[in-house]
Design a protein around this motif. Sequence first.
Motif, short mmCIF file in Angstrom:
data_model
loop_
_atom_site.label_atom_id
_atom_site.label_comp_id
_atom_site.label_asym_id
_atom_site.label_seq_id
_atom_site.Cartn_x
_atom_site.Cartn_y
_atom_site.Cartn_z
N GLY A 14 0.80 -1.22 0.00
CA GLY A 14 0.00 0.00 0.00
C GLY A 14 0.83 1.27 0.00
O GLY A 14 0.30 2.36 -0.22
N GLY A 15 2.12 1.12 0.24
CA GLY A 15 3.00 2.27 0.29
C GLY A 15 3.50 2.68 -1.08
O GLY A 15 3.06 2.16 -2.12
N SER A 16 4.43 3.64 -1.08
CA SER A 16 4.95 4.20 -2.32
C SER A 16 6.47 4.25 -2.31
O SER A 16 7.09 4.35 -1.25
CB SER A 16 4.42 5.63 -2.51
OG SER A 16 3.02 5.65 -2.60
N LEU A 17 7.03 4.20 -3.49
CA LEU A 17 8.45 4.42 -3.71
C LEU A 17 8.61 5.15 -5.02
O LEU A 17 7.78 5.01 -5.93
CB LEU A 17 9.23 3.09 -3.78
CG LEU A 17 9.59 2.38 -2.49
CD1 LEU A 17 10.24 1.04 -2.82
CD2 LEU A 17 10.53 3.22 -1.64
N ARG A 18 9.71 5.88 -5.12
CA ARG A 18 10.03 6.56 -6.38
C ARG A 18 11.41 6.14 -6.81
O ARG A 18 12.40 6.41 -6.11
CB ARG A 18 9.97 8.07 -6.19
CG ARG A 18 10.08 8.85 -7.48
CD ARG A 18 10.23 10.32 -7.22
NE ARG A 18 9.96 11.15 -8.38
CZ ARG A 18 10.51 12.33 -8.58
NH1 ARG A 18 11.35 12.83 -7.70
NH2 ARG A 18 10.19 13.03 -9.66
N LEU A 19 11.48 5.48 -7.95
CA LEU A 19 12.75 5.09 -8.52
C LEU A 19 13.23 6.16 -9.49
O LEU A 19 12.43 6.83 -10.14
CB LEU A 19 12.62 3.75 -9.26
CG LEU A 19 12.07 2.57 -8.47
CD1 LEU A 19 12.11 1.32 -9.33
CD2 LEU A 19 12.83 2.37 -7.19
N SER A 20 14.55 6.29 -9.59
CA SER A 20 15.14 7.23 -10.52
C SER A 20 16.19 6.53 -11.36
O SER A 20 16.89 5.65 -10.88
CB SER A 20 15.79 8.41 -9.79
OG SER A 20 14.81 9.16 -9.08
N GLY A 65 -2.31 2.50 -13.65
CA GLY A 65 -3.10 3.14 -12.61
C GLY A 65 -2.38 3.24 -11.29
O GLY A 65 -2.83 3.96 -10.39
N ARG A 66 -1.27 2.55 -11.14
CA ARG A 66 -0.50 2.60 -9.89
C ARG A 66 0.88 3.23 -10.08
O ARG A 66 1.38 3.90 -9.20
CB ARG A 66 -0.35 1.20 -9.30
CG ARG A 66 -1.65 0.50 -8.99
CD ARG A 66 -1.42 -0.81 -8.24
NE ARG A 66 -0.65 -1.78 -9.02
CZ ARG A 66 0.51 -2.30 -8.63
NH1 ARG A 66 1.05 -1.92 -7.47
NH2 ARG A 66 1.14 -3.19 -9.38
N PHE A 67 1.49 2.97 -11.23
CA PHE A 67 2.83 3.48 -11.52
C PHE A 67 2.74 4.60 -12.54
O PHE A 67 1.91 4.57 -13.45
CB PHE A 67 3.71 2.38 -12.09
CG PHE A 67 4.10 1.28 -11.12
CD1 PHE A 67 3.50 1.16 -9.88
CD2 PHE A 67 5.09 0.37 -11.47
CE1 PHE A 67 3.86 0.16 -9.00
CE2 PHE A 67 5.47 -0.65 -10.61
CZ PHE A 67 4.84 -0.75 -9.37
N VAL A 76 14.98 9.76 -15.48
CA VAL A 76 13.64 9.18 -15.66
C VAL A 76 13.18 8.65 -14.30
O VAL A 76 13.94 7.95 -13.62
CB VAL A 76 13.65 8.05 -16.70
CG1 VAL A 76 12.31 7.33 -16.72
CG2 VAL A 76 13.95 8.62 -18.08
N HIS A 77 11.97 8.99 -13.91
CA HIS A 77 11.44 8.58 -12.63
C HIS A 77 10.33 7.55 -12.82
O HIS A 77 9.59 7.60 -13.80
CB HIS A 77 10.87 9.79 -11.87
CG HIS A 77 11.87 10.87 -11.65
ND1 HIS A 77 12.88 10.78 -10.72
CD2 HIS A 77 12.03 12.07 -12.26
CE1 HIS A 77 13.60 11.88 -10.75
NE2 HIS A 77 13.12 12.68 -11.68
N LEU A 78 10.22 6.67 -11.85
CA LEU A 78 9.09 5.74 -11.81
C LEU A 78 8.46 5.87 -10.44
O LEU A 78 9.01 5.40 -9.44
CB LEU A 78 9.56 4.30 -12.06
CG LEU A 78 8.43 3.27 -12.15
CD1 LEU A 78 7.61 3.51 -13.42
CD2 LEU A 78 8.99 1.84 -12.14
N GLN A 79 7.33 6.56 -10.40
CA GLN A 79 6.59 6.71 -9.16
C GLN A 79 5.69 5.49 -8.99
O GLN A 79 4.85 5.22 -9.86
CB GLN A 79 5.75 7.99 -9.20
CG GLN A 79 4.90 8.21 -7.96
CD GLN A 79 5.73 8.46 -6.72
OE1 GLN A 79 6.71 9.19 -6.75
NE2 GLN A 79 5.33 7.84 -5.61
N MET A 80 5.88 4.79 -7.89
CA MET A 80 5.13 3.55 -7.66
C MET A 80 4.25 3.73 -6.44
O MET A 80 4.76 3.91 -5.32
CB MET A 80 6.10 2.38 -7.46
CG MET A 80 7.11 2.23 -8.60
SD MET A 80 8.12 0.75 -8.45
CE MET A 80 9.02 1.10 -6.94
#
Length: 122
Positions: A14-20, A65-67, A76-80
Amino acid sequence: VQLQASGGGLVQAGGSLRLSCTGFGRLFSSSAVGWFRQAPGKEREFVALIRWGTRSTYYADSVKGRFTISRDYSTVHLQMNSLKTQDTAVYYCAADVDYRGSYLVEEDYDYWGQGTQVTVSS
């Protein structure tokens, strides 16, 4: 082109992470950049891609819908968001300097980052 992925870690479901994914080299800014992931015992799979010109984006059905993938000049970012335990994997970014539309084909990507671990606990 050299790619450096970062931002992985341990998060609860249910949480979030942001990859770069930071790119080094003049071709990075004109490349399509994608994210793939590989879970233990599974094949590496496509997650998302963003093109350099149109900024068009593509997502695997499992993350739609989630990422969210986005980019600026060198990153480049991937918001998860709404992470699930099945999102646990090593995430890799990759650059395709001559993108022709086959974003699912790993062999079409020219450069790969080292991978960053994402672990989602229940």
